[in-house]
Design a protein around this motif. Structure first.
Motif, PDB file in Angstrom:
ATOM      1  N   LEU A  37     -53.084  39.753  -3.072  1.00 55.75           N
ATOM      2  CA  LEU A  37     -53.396  39.246  -1.736  1.00 55.75           C
ATOM      3  C   LEU A  37     -54.107  37.900  -1.722  1.00 55.75           C
ATOM      4  O   LEU A  37     -54.862  37.596  -0.813  1.00 55.75           O
ATOM      5  N   THR A  38     -53.852  37.073  -2.749  1.00 55.11           N
ATOM      6  CA  THR A  38     -54.371  35.706  -2.711  1.00 55.11           C
ATOM      7  C   THR A  38     -53.406  34.800  -1.963  1.00 55.11           C
ATOM      8  O   THR A  38     -53.750  33.679  -1.620  1.00 55.11           O
ATOM      9  N   VAL A  39     -52.199  35.292  -1.736  1.00 49.21           N
ATOM     10  CA  VAL A  39     -51.206  34.599  -0.916  1.00 49.21           C
ATOM     11  C   VAL A  39     -50.746  35.576   0.163  1.00 49.21           C
ATOM     12  O   VAL A  39     -50.796  36.788  -0.014  1.00 49.21           O
ATOM     13  N   GLY A  40     -50.301  35.040   1.271  1.00 48.53           N
ATOM     14  CA  GLY A  40     -49.812  35.900   2.340  1.00 48.53           C
ATOM     15  C   GLY A  40     -48.473  36.522   1.984  1.00 48.53           C
ATOM     16  O   GLY A  40     -47.662  35.919   1.279  1.00 48.53           O
ATOM     17  N   VAL A  41     -48.255  37.742   2.424  1.00 47.01           N
ATOM     18  CA  VAL A  41     -46.971  38.409   2.249  1.00 47.01           C
ATOM     19  C   VAL A  41     -46.522  38.908   3.615  1.00 47.01           C
ATOM     20  O   VAL A  41     -47.349  39.207   4.476  1.00 47.01           O
ATOM     21  N   ASP A  42     -45.214  38.980   3.811  1.00 46.80           N
ATOM     22  CA  ASP A  42     -44.729  39.463   5.096  1.00 46.80           C
ATOM     23  C   ASP A  42     -44.916  40.976   5.192  1.00 46.80           C
ATOM     24  O   ASP A  42     -45.194  41.659   4.204  1.00 46.80           O
ATOM     25  N   SER A  43     -44.780  41.500   6.384  1.00 48.41           N
ATOM     26  CA  SER A  43     -45.065  42.923   6.610  1.00 48.41           C
ATOM     27  C   SER A  43     -44.109  43.836   5.855  1.00 48.41           C
ATOM     28  O   SER A  43     -44.508  44.918   5.410  1.00 48.41           O
ATOM     29  N   ASP A  44     -42.855  43.417   5.667  1.00 48.61           N
ATOM     30  CA  ASP A  44     -41.902  44.242   4.916  1.00 48.61           C
ATOM     31  C   ASP A  44     -42.300  44.338   3.444  1.00 48.61           C
ATOM     32  O   ASP A  44     -42.263  45.413   2.848  1.00 48.61           O
ATOM     33  N   ALA A  45     -42.684  43.209   2.855  1.00 50.12           N
ATOM     34  CA  ALA A  45     -43.111  43.217   1.453  1.00 50.12           C
ATOM     35  C   ALA A  45     -44.396  44.025   1.294  1.00 50.12           C
ATOM     36  O   ALA A  45     -44.544  44.773   0.331  1.00 50.12           O
ATOM     37  N   ALA A  46     -45.311  43.901   2.250  1.00 50.47           N
ATOM     38  CA  ALA A  46     -46.551  44.685   2.210  1.00 50.47           C
ATOM     39  C   ALA A  46     -46.247  46.174   2.304  1.00 50.47           C
ATOM     40  O   ALA A  46     -46.827  46.987   1.581  1.00 50.47           O
ATOM     41  N   SER A  47     -45.328  46.535   3.167  1.00 49.23           N
ATOM     42  CA  SER A  47     -44.936  47.938   3.317  1.00 49.23           C
ATOM     43  C   SER A  47     -44.332  48.467   2.023  1.00 49.23           C
ATOM     44  O   SER A  47     -44.665  49.582   1.582  1.00 49.23           O
ATOM     45  N   ASP A  48     -43.461  47.683   1.398  1.00 53.08           N
ATOM     46  CA  ASP A  48     -42.866  48.079   0.117  1.00 53.08           C
ATOM     47  C   ASP A  48     -43.941  48.246  -0.949  1.00 53.08           C
ATOM     48  O   ASP A  48     -43.940  49.217  -1.702  1.00 53.08           O
ATOM     49  N   LEU A  49     -44.859  47.291  -1.015  1.00 51.24           N
ATOM     50  CA  LEU A  49     -45.913  47.336  -2.014  1.00 51.24           C
ATOM     51  C   LEU A  49     -46.772  48.587  -1.856  1.00 51.24           C
ATOM     52  O   LEU A  49     -47.045  49.296  -2.826  1.00 51.24           O
TER      53      LEU A  49
END
Length: 72
Positions: A37-49
Motif C-alpha cells: 500500500l505504498t502505491v494506490g491500487v484500484d478497488s478490483d485489485a484490492a478485492s483480489d488481494l
C-alpha cells in the motif's frame, strides 16, 4: 505490490487467466508482499488481494512489508 496489482488488473481481462493467477497466489509456499500500500491500487485489485490473503489465512505463511508508517 505495484507489480502484483498490475498483474491482477491485466489478468481481469481474461477470466481464465485471472482465476489461474488467483489460484497460483493462493497456493504459494510463502507469499511475500513488499511495499504494501505504498502505491494506490484500484478497488478490483484490492478485492483480489484481500481474497488471496483470506484464502491463505491459517494455511500458508504470508509476509507483508511496507515503508509506510501507521499514520498513513
Amino acid at each position: 505490490m505495484d507489480d502484483l496489482a498490475r498483474r491482477l488488473v491485466i489478468a481481469r481481462g481474461d477470466s481464465i487467466a485471472h482465476q489461474k493467477l488467483l489460484n497460483e497466489l493462493s497456493n504459494i509456499d510463502l507469499l511475500i508482499i513488499d511495499d504494501f500500500l505504498t502505491v494506490g491500487v484500484d478497488s478490483d485489485a484490492a478485492s483480489d488481494l484481500f481474497a488471496i490473503l483470506a484464502i491463505c489465512e491459517h494455511r500458508l505463511p504470508t509476509m507483508i512489508a511496507s515503508q509506510t508508517g501507521p499514520a498513513r
